[in-house]
Design a protein around this motif. Sequence first.
Motif, PDB file in Angstrom:
ATOM      1  N   GLU A 168      12.076 -17.965 -13.651  1.00  0.00           N
ATOM      2  CA  GLU A 168      11.092 -16.986 -13.195  1.00  0.00           C
ATOM      3  C   GLU A 168      11.583 -15.601 -13.569  1.00  0.00           C
ATOM      4  O   GLU A 168      12.777 -15.307 -13.512  1.00  0.00           O
ATOM      5  N   ILE A 169      10.687 -14.744 -13.982  1.00  0.00           N
ATOM      6  CA  ILE A 169      11.041 -13.369 -14.337  1.00  0.00           C
ATOM      7  C   ILE A 169      10.465 -12.438 -13.278  1.00  0.00           C
ATOM      8  O   ILE A 169       9.279 -12.534 -12.935  1.00  0.00           O
ATOM      9  N   THR A 170      11.284 -11.545 -12.757  1.00  0.00           N
ATOM     10  CA  THR A 170      10.839 -10.587 -11.748  1.00  0.00           C
ATOM     11  C   THR A 170      11.025  -9.178 -12.278  1.00  0.00           C
ATOM     12  O   THR A 170      12.116  -8.814 -12.715  1.00  0.00           O
ATOM     13  N   GLU A 171       9.957  -8.396 -12.270  1.00  0.00           N
ATOM     14  CA  GLU A 171      10.017  -7.019 -12.761  1.00  0.00           C
ATOM     15  C   GLU A 171       9.442  -6.068 -11.719  1.00  0.00           C
ATOM     16  O   GLU A 171       8.506  -6.418 -10.989  1.00  0.00           O
ATOM     17  N   THR A 172       9.998  -4.867 -11.677  1.00  0.00           N
ATOM     18  CA  THR A 172       9.465  -3.821 -10.803  1.00  0.00           C
ATOM     19  C   THR A 172       8.216  -3.239 -11.443  1.00  0.00           C
ATOM     20  O   THR A 172       8.202  -2.899 -12.633  1.00  0.00           O
ATOM     21  N   ILE A 173       7.160  -3.113 -10.658  1.00  0.00           N
ATOM     22  CA  ILE A 173       5.873  -2.664 -11.184  1.00  0.00           C
ATOM     23  C   ILE A 173       5.871  -1.152 -11.392  1.00  0.00           C
ATOM     24  O   ILE A 173       6.350  -0.385 -10.550  1.00  0.00           O
ATOM     25  N   ASP A 174       5.334  -0.742 -12.521  1.00  0.00           N
ATOM     26  CA  ASP A 174       5.126   0.678 -12.798  1.00  0.00           C
ATOM     27  C   ASP A 174       4.049   1.206 -11.855  1.00  0.00           C
ATOM     28  O   ASP A 174       2.931   0.689 -11.834  1.00  0.00           O
ATOM     29  N   THR A 175       4.387   2.219 -11.083  1.00  0.00           N
ATOM     30  CA  THR A 175       3.445   2.744 -10.075  1.00  0.00           C
ATOM     31  C   THR A 175       2.194   3.344 -10.698  1.00  0.00           C
ATOM     32  O   THR A 175       1.184   3.531 -10.008  1.00  0.00           O
ATOM     33  N   ASN A 176       2.219   3.630 -11.984  1.00  0.00           N
ATOM     34  CA  ASN A 176       1.041   4.185 -12.658  1.00  0.00           C
ATOM     35  C   ASN A 176       0.009   3.113 -12.988  1.00  0.00           C
ATOM     36  O   ASN A 176      -1.116   3.434 -13.376  1.00  0.00           O
ATOM     37  N   LEU A 177       0.422   1.851 -12.856  1.00  0.00           N
ATOM     38  CA  LEU A 177      -0.482   0.744 -13.164  1.00  0.00           C
ATOM     39  C   LEU A 177      -0.958   0.077 -11.885  1.00  0.00           C
ATOM     40  O   LEU A 177      -0.155  -0.278 -11.019  1.00  0.00           O
ATOM     41  N   THR A 178      -2.250  -0.092 -11.747  1.00  0.00           N
ATOM     42  CA  THR A 178      -2.828  -0.753 -10.568  1.00  0.00           C
ATOM     43  C   THR A 178      -4.026  -1.596 -10.991  1.00  0.00           C
ATOM     44  O   THR A 178      -4.604  -1.387 -12.065  1.00  0.00           O
ATOM     45  N   GLY A 179      -4.373  -2.539 -10.120  1.00  0.00           N
ATOM     46  CA  GLY A 179      -5.579  -3.335 -10.305  1.00  0.00           C
ATOM     47  C   GLY A 179      -5.651  -4.052 -11.628  1.00  0.00           C
ATOM     48  O   GLY A 179      -4.688  -4.681 -12.084  1.00  0.00           O
ATOM     49  N   LYS A 180      -6.791  -3.932 -12.296  1.00  0.00           N
ATOM     50  CA  LYS A 180      -7.035  -4.646 -13.539  1.00  0.00           C
ATOM     51  C   LYS A 180      -6.097  -4.185 -14.649  1.00  0.00           C
ATOM     52  O   LYS A 180      -5.639  -4.990 -15.468  1.00  0.00           O
ATOM     53  N   ALA A 181      -5.793  -2.886 -14.687  1.00  0.00           N
ATOM     54  CA  ALA A 181      -4.904  -2.346 -15.723  1.00  0.00           C
ATOM     55  C   ALA A 181      -3.523  -2.980 -15.646  1.00  0.00           C
ATOM     56  O   ALA A 181      -2.874  -3.222 -16.669  1.00  0.00           O
ATOM     57  N   LEU A 182      -3.074  -3.265 -14.416  1.00  0.00           N
ATOM     58  CA  LEU A 182      -1.764  -3.887 -14.222  1.00  0.00           C
ATOM     59  C   LEU A 182      -1.737  -5.293 -14.824  1.00  0.00           C
ATOM     60  O   LEU A 182      -0.798  -5.657 -15.540  1.00  0.00           O
ATOM     61  N   MET A 183      -2.778  -6.086 -14.546  1.00  0.00           N
ATOM     62  CA  MET A 183      -2.822  -7.458 -15.049  1.00  0.00           C
ATOM     63  C   MET A 183      -2.993  -7.478 -16.573  1.00  0.00           C
ATOM     64  O   MET A 183      -2.427  -8.339 -17.247  1.00  0.00           O
ATOM     65  N   VAL A 184      -3.757  -6.519 -17.099  1.00  0.00           N
ATOM     66  CA  VAL A 184      -3.929  -6.437 -18.556  1.00  0.00           C
ATOM     67  C   VAL A 184      -2.599  -6.116 -19.215  1.00  0.00           C
ATOM     68  O   VAL A 184      -2.260  -6.673 -20.268  1.00  0.00           O
ATOM     69  N   TYR A 185      -1.818  -5.239 -18.592  1.00  0.00           N
ATOM     70  CA  TYR A 185      -0.512  -4.849 -19.132  1.00  0.00           C
ATOM     71  C   TYR A 185       0.407  -6.068 -19.247  1.00  0.00           C
ATOM     72  O   TYR A 185       1.035  -6.289 -20.295  1.00  0.00           O
ATOM     73  N   TYR A 186       0.473  -6.858 -18.170  1.00  0.00           N
ATOM     74  CA  TYR A 186       1.371  -8.008 -18.187  1.00  0.00           C
ATOM     75  C   TYR A 186       0.836  -9.139 -19.062  1.00  0.00           C
ATOM     76  O   TYR A 186       1.605  -9.900 -19.653  1.00  0.00           O
ATOM     77  N   ALA A 187      -0.479  -9.248 -19.158  1.00  0.00           N
ATOM     78  CA  ALA A 187      -1.061 -10.260 -20.044  1.00  0.00           C
ATOM     79  C   ALA A 187      -0.756  -9.938 -21.506  1.00  0.00           C
ATOM     80  O   ALA A 187      -0.541 -10.844 -22.320  1.00  0.00           O
ATOM     81  N   ASP A 188      -0.708  -8.642 -21.835  1.00  0.00           N
ATOM     82  CA  ASP A 188      -0.355  -8.233 -23.205  1.00  0.00           C
ATOM     83  C   ASP A 188       1.144  -8.382 -23.454  1.00  0.00           C
ATOM     84  O   ASP A 188       1.569  -8.744 -24.554  1.00  0.00           O
ATOM     85  N   LYS A 189       1.951  -8.116 -22.421  1.00  0.00           N
ATOM     86  CA  LYS A 189       3.400  -8.198 -22.559  1.00  0.00           C
ATOM     87  C   LYS A 189       3.870  -9.641 -22.637  1.00  0.00           C
ATOM     88  O   LYS A 189       4.819  -9.963 -23.374  1.00  0.00           O
ATOM     89  N   TYR A 190       3.204 -10.511 -21.877  1.00  0.00           N
ATOM     90  CA  TYR A 190       3.559 -11.940 -21.873  1.00  0.00           C
ATOM     91  C   TYR A 190       2.318 -12.746 -22.231  1.00  0.00           C
ATOM     92  O   TYR A 190       1.652 -13.329 -21.369  1.00  0.00           O
ATOM     93  N   PRO A 191       1.965 -12.762 -23.518  1.00  0.00           N
ATOM     94  CA  PRO A 191       0.749 -13.487 -23.922  1.00  0.00           C
ATOM     95  C   PRO A 191       0.958 -14.997 -23.912  1.00  0.00           C
ATOM     96  O   PRO A 191       2.077 -15.494 -23.975  1.00  0.00           O
ATOM     97  N   GLY A 192      -0.137 -15.705 -23.845  1.00  0.00           N
ATOM     98  CA  GLY A 192      -0.072 -17.165 -23.905  1.00  0.00           C
ATOM     99  C   GLY A 192      -0.357 -17.808 -22.565  1.00  0.00           C
ATOM    100  O   GLY A 192      -0.280 -17.184 -21.503  1.00  0.00           O
TER     101      GLY A 192
END
Length: 464
Positions: A168-192
């Motif tokens: 499992e990978i645990t990362e501290t969330i960037d406070t500038n990212l919230t809601g849908k933008a947050l999930m889009v960020y991680y979906a782009d960072k960890y695709p598949g």
Amino acid sequence: MKKISEKIVRLRIVVIVLVFLITIGLGYFIPRLKVNPDVMSYLPKDDAVAMQFEDVGKRFGGNQTVIVGVKSDDIFTEKTLSLIRDITDSLRVTDGIRSVVSLTNIIDIREVDSVLTVSNLIDEYEIPSEPKDLDSIRQYTMSKDLYNGFIVSADSKMTMIAAKIEQEITETIDTNLTGKALMVYYADKYPGKMYEFEQDADTMKIKINKAAVADQIRDKLRTDFPDAELYFGGLSFMVQDIGDIIMHDIMLLGPIAFLFILMALYLGFRNFRGVFLPVLTVLIAIIWTLGLMAILGYEITLVSNVTPIILLAVGSAYTIHVVNRIGMEERNGGNYKENIVAALKYIIIPVFLAAVTTMIGFLSFIYGSYLTMIRDFGIFTAIGVVFSLILSLSFAPAVISYFPPKKRTKTEDKPEKGIIAAMLMFFYRLSVFRGKWVILAWIILAGVMTFGGFKLERRVDLLD
């Protein structure tokens, strides 16, 4: 019961429309239903052993390992060792893999001139080509218990490559990212499809779908090394295969059960209404059950995959009783709506009690079930039984009320002939005229079955 029966007939159009709308609504969510064959994910989160298992995985970089077996006429050749090195490198850069151990990169500790030296067993960048050097590697490797029979088979024709999957990978969330933008960020960072995201306060947990990792490894290696003789093992590959088995069982057993039920209904009723309605009501109940599972975020497991088949067998019985009773009332003549009311007035309580006892049986899985998938199976199968009950006592009579029975002919009033009628007459005579012998036979059979029950052994082995 009479008032309830009259309301069902009076509000029949409302019942049919409501059932139609609910079916469309719940059916919409069924494509979102996922298959989760990973048994380990159903361990109770608060169980001491399960918690320790998870802790070990986090401390040591994962608790699931995939095994790739490479078979050759001789492992200790330049060509085969180069192949092992290439497969090892391919696994290293595969998403979701934390570490890889193989013959070409394993660390070897040996004594040289009274000094312990640590180096690779084989230099993966300079694999020898001379027979003398290769034979030296063979003799040393096969002389060590750590390698002989573990990394390399005793006959030197097969070797193992072990890859550990990321826990499992645990990362501290960037406070500038919230809601849908947050999930889009991680979906782009960890695709598949192998990554699943779960937010916990100010951290994001990236969970690895181990079955998806195993599936990717198998496809990748078979594509990149088509001429290699490869074998795949480990829990993750087993989980992936179990998922395929679950889908195969659903696609195979469902139609088979459906066909047998249709045959039984046709032999029993010999009319469209008696065949169509029981199947229709139970199919709607299955859609409701699966749709509810999807909405609530539950998944199909290697236990709950039989829920639709069980509902086909159990749920259809309630509508069969209702249709049969309505048919019996229609034989007396009179107004067909009044016949439906009279039939419901008679049958509601017996069918309700039959469904309640079945539901209680499935709900008993809640208590004492160690794996959550068994508990979930009991809950949703019981819910499916409730849906079947509601539909059999409301939807089925509402549909029947729009199809008045045809007038019976003198031929239809005559006693039926045929194999089914003869078989039923046989059991009737056996029960009435040989009742004591029937009871004695059942007592003996129950005794034998009880004796056999104590011989059952509990065993959990996925290889079986």
